[in-house]
Each structure stands twice: as structure tokens, then as C-alpha cells.
Design an enzyme around this catalytic site. Structure first.
Site, short mmCIF file in Angstrom:
data_model
loop_
_atom_site.label_atom_id
_atom_site.label_comp_id
_atom_site.label_asym_id
_atom_site.label_seq_id
_atom_site.Cartn_x
_atom_site.Cartn_y
_atom_site.Cartn_z
CE LYS A 115 -16.23 25.93 13.34
NZ LYS A 115 -16.13 24.47 13.45
CE LYS A 207 -12.65 29.98 18.98
NZ LYS A 207 -13.72 29.06 18.94
CE LYS A 210 -8.08 22.21 16.03
NZ LYS A 210 -9.07 21.13 15.97
P1 AMP Z 1 -11.88 22.03 18.30
O1 AMP Z 1 -10.50 22.14 17.84
O2 AMP Z 1 -12.76 23.15 17.83
O3 AMP Z 1 -12.47 20.68 18.08
O4 AMP Z 1 -11.81 22.21 19.88
C1 AMP Z 1 -11.39 21.19 20.73
C2 AMP Z 1 -11.47 21.62 22.18
O5 AMP Z 1 -10.55 22.70 22.41
C3 AMP Z 1 -12.85 22.14 22.60
O6 AMP Z 1 -13.12 21.70 23.91
C4 AMP Z 1 -12.67 23.63 22.58
O7 AMP Z 1 -13.54 24.29 23.48
C5 AMP Z 1 -11.22 23.78 23.02
N1 AMP Z 1 -10.64 25.04 22.51
C6 AMP Z 1 -10.51 25.41 21.22
N2 AMP Z 1 -9.93 26.63 21.12
C7 AMP Z 1 -9.71 27.04 22.40
C8 AMP Z 1 -9.12 28.22 22.98
N3 AMP Z 1 -8.65 29.21 22.22
N4 AMP Z 1 -9.05 28.28 24.33
C9 AMP Z 1 -9.50 27.26 25.11
N5 AMP Z 1 -10.06 26.14 24.64
C10 AMP Z 1 -10.16 26.02 23.30
#
Ligand code: AMP
Ligand code: TRP
Length: 344
Positions: A115, A207, A210
């Protein structure tokens, strides 16, 4: 205060564009855990501001993640749904953990490196200490189980290290406060299922995220049926047919991704998906996946949009959730103050 009871905690950042990876890697697992555990699900707005957020968008995105939780089937009456900044104990405990965690531990965090990029001198101090706040989120409730996607594994290990070091550093004081085997439990990551790491539709080695500038790289939870079908149709694939066994997905990241997504949406194993679709071409698999994705995600997106029209309802859910959360976190933090030696 008694021993920690089995309790689930997890969080999602309100940073916009909730996508299929968040849904399959995290939110569907949150829903599953409700049957067996007391669950706390948090919209982590304090984490979000470790990188710049436009204030109006932050508020909108906080409500949107809440709407996604509810639309996906999280029961805010039986469990707890709230936004992090309404419960001061997260930030208070995080400060103590800033003093427990070591610079060397945080220097190893790969997510910070990704990041912060090349310009780490210019990243916020909060982005660096982010994992300490995450440990505080979990341990403020003495939570024992944490469902997350694969990318959070390293942060969970750090949370365990912090819990362990706190228990060791303050061992005598913790015993004097009446605890036999340490104060904090070592929280266990729950990372399982066919879609713990959903990949980008444009590049099977990256991956789904967002922050990817290409909207075609991900399915957003608010996409309509046309957008979902179009993105799956355009997803990158290879020219071969689908294999009949999981072994045949090795070195085929795009194929493995789409099959994993299918299995997760259908609630079956990759083996089962390949039993049905093995030998087929993507020209027939993609429309089947699109139909399935529209059937599963369409109603969630619609429900989210419906709820987003009723801000007062969402804000009410978060307020009630925060009150319930405080009744757990406040006494835990009082004990922590006693253990650390703060006059109360
Ligand atoms: P965040 O949006 O970074 O707060 O992520 C929220 C949840 O979504 C966390 O548990 C992440 O590990 C999961 N997550 C985010 N991106 C992915 C992805 N591409 N595949 C699987 N899980 C994800
Ligand atoms: N860091 C997590 C992510 O980006 C979000 C998060 C914050 C979290 N606090 C948490 C996840 C506590 C699990 C438990 O996905």
C-alpha cells in the site's frame, strides 16, 4: 471477569467498490458463522482513513458496507453490527498495542509495503500501525475466531503475537487480577473454502481489488445483471477446455479462479464443479457462471440499493450495534487498564 468465550470478530473497510472477493472471501463466511457462534461484524472506518477518504464518501461507504452485511444475511438483532469509530475502546487498546508490538514485526508486513509503495516516507503513520488497531479490534472483545480472506493471514499472525506478548509482559499483573492462563486468547484465523483469494478478471495473478483502476477486473456487489454477465464474458481465460480434476487447474490461474468462484457461489467443492463442467469449453462455462452469479448476487445488490435509500434505518442499526459492542469492550478495557497499572 470470566475466561474468553468462543466469539467471532471480523471487519471490512468502508473504502468503496465492495466486490465478489469481499463477498466470497469474507461476507459469506460471516453469514455461515452466525449459526454456531456469537458474532461481531465491524465496518472499520478508523482503518479506512489510514489512506485519504473524502468525508462524504466515507460516510456513504460505511452505510454501504452495512447494507451489504444485512443484505447478505447477517442478523443484526441476534449478532452485532456497528462501525468502529463509535466504540472508543478500539483506539484506546490500539495505543497500548502500539507499545507492545515491535517495529521489527510491523516492518515485515507485506500489506504495508504494497500500500505504501515506493513513497513510504509519505504514507500515514496510521498505515504503518494499522495491524495494531486490527489486533485491538479483535482483542477488545477477547474474540477467538476471525473469518478473513487469505490476504489477512499475516495480520492475524501479528494479532496472535501481540496477544501473546501482552500475556507474557504482564503475566504477574494478569495473575494478580485473577486470570489463570493469560488475559487475551490467541485469535484463530478462519480462512477456508474455494474462494479465499478471488483473482482479478483481467489478470489471474493479481487479487481482485477495490482499488484496481479497471472496473472490468471485478464484480461489484452493486453491479446489475447486465454488468455481471458482461464482466464474466470478458474475463480473461486460456484456450483449453476445463479439466475434470483440480490438478488440471495448476498453472491455469484464470481457469482456477473462475472455477473457484463457481464452486463458492454454488456452495460446492471445486471437485464437484469439475465433475459437472470438466471437459467443457469456456464458451459454455461462462454463461453458466454468469447465470449463477446473477442469481446469487442480483438480489443482494437490489436489497443493498433499497436499504441505501433509508439512511435512518442503517444508522439506527449501527447505533444499536455500537451500544451492544460497548457493553463487551468497555469492561475488557477496564481490566486492561488495571493490568497495565493505569489508575482508574
Ligand atoms: P477489505 O476490503 O480490505 O477490508 O477486506 C475485507 C475482507 O475481504 C477481508 O477479510 C479480506 O481478506 C477479504 N478480501 C478482500 N479481497 C479479497 C479477494 N480478492 N479474495 C478473497 N477475499 C478478499
Ligand atoms: N484489515 C482487514 C482488511 O483489510 C479489515 C479488518 C480490520 C479486520 N480489523 C479487523 C479483519 C479485524 C478481521 C478482524 O480486510
Amino acid at each position: 471477569m470470566t475466561k474468553p468465550v468462543p466469539r467471532v470478530f471480523s471487519g471490512v473497510q468502508p473504502t468503496g467498490n465492495l466486490h465478489l472477493g469481499n463477498y466470497l472471501g469474507a461476507i459469506t463466511r460471516f453469514v455461515d458463522m452466525q449459526k454456531s457462534h456469537a458474532c461481531i461484524y465491524c465496518v472499520v472506518d478508523l482503518h479506512a482513513i489510514t489512506v485519504w477518504q473524502e468525508p462524504k464518501e466515507l460516510a456513504h461507504n460505511t452505510r454501504e458496507v452495512t447494507a451489504a452485511f444485512l443484505a447478505a444475511g447477517i442478523d443484526a438483532d441476534k449478532h452485532i453490527v456497528f462501525n468502529q469509530s463509535q466504540v472508543p475502546q478500539h483506539a484506546e487498546l490500539a495505543w497500548i498495542f502500539n507499545c507492545v508490538a515491535r517495529m521489527g514485526w510491523l516492518n515485515r508486513m507485506t500489506q504495508f509495503k504494497e500500500k505504501a509503495g515506493k513513497d513510504s516516507e509519505n504514507s500515514s503513520v496510521g498505515l504503518f500501525s494499522y495491524p495494531n488497531l486490527m489486533a485491538a479490534d479483535i482483542l477488545a472483545y477477547r474474540a477467538t475466531h476471525v473469518p478473513v480472506g487469505e490476504d489477512q493471514k499475516q495480520h492475524l499472525e501479528l494479532s496472535r503475537d501481540i496477544a501473546q506478548k501482552f500475556n507474557n509482559d504482564f503475566a504477574k499483573s494478569i495473575r494478580e487480577a485473577g486470570y489463570e492462563d493469560g488475559f487475551f486468547p490467541l485469535p484463530e484465523p478462519l480462512i477456508s473454502g474455494p474462494a479465499t483469494r478471488v483473482m482479478s478478471f483481467k489478470d489471474g495473478t493479481k487479487k481482485m481489488s477495490k482499488s484496481d483502476p479497471s472496473d472490468l477486473s471485478r464484480i461489484n456487489l452493486t453491479d446489475d445483471a447486465d454488468a455481471i454477465a458482461r464482466k464474466i464474458r470478458k474475463a480473461k481465460t486460456d484456450p483449453d477446455a476445463l479439466p475434470s480434476e483440480p490438478d488440471g487447474l495448476k498453472d491455469r490461474p484464470e481457469a482456477a479462479n473462475l472455477v473457484g468462484i463457481y464452486a463458492a457461489l454454488e456452495g460446492e467443492s471445486v471437485e464437484q464443479t469439475l465433475k459437472t463442467h470438466g471437459g467443457g469449453q469456456f464458451s459454455s462455462f461462462k454463461p453458466a457462471l454468469a447465470d449463477l452469479a446473477v442469481a446469487k448476487l442480483g438480489p443482494i445488490g437490489e436489497e443493498m440499493n433499497r436499504m441505501m435509500a433509508d439512511k435512518a434505518y442503517i444508522d439506527g442499526v449501527l447505533k444499536t450495534g455500537a451500544e451492544k459492542a460497548r457493553t463487551i469492550a468497555a469492561p475488557v478495557y477496564e481490566e486492561v487498564k488495571k493490568i497495565v497499572g493505569f489508575i482508574r
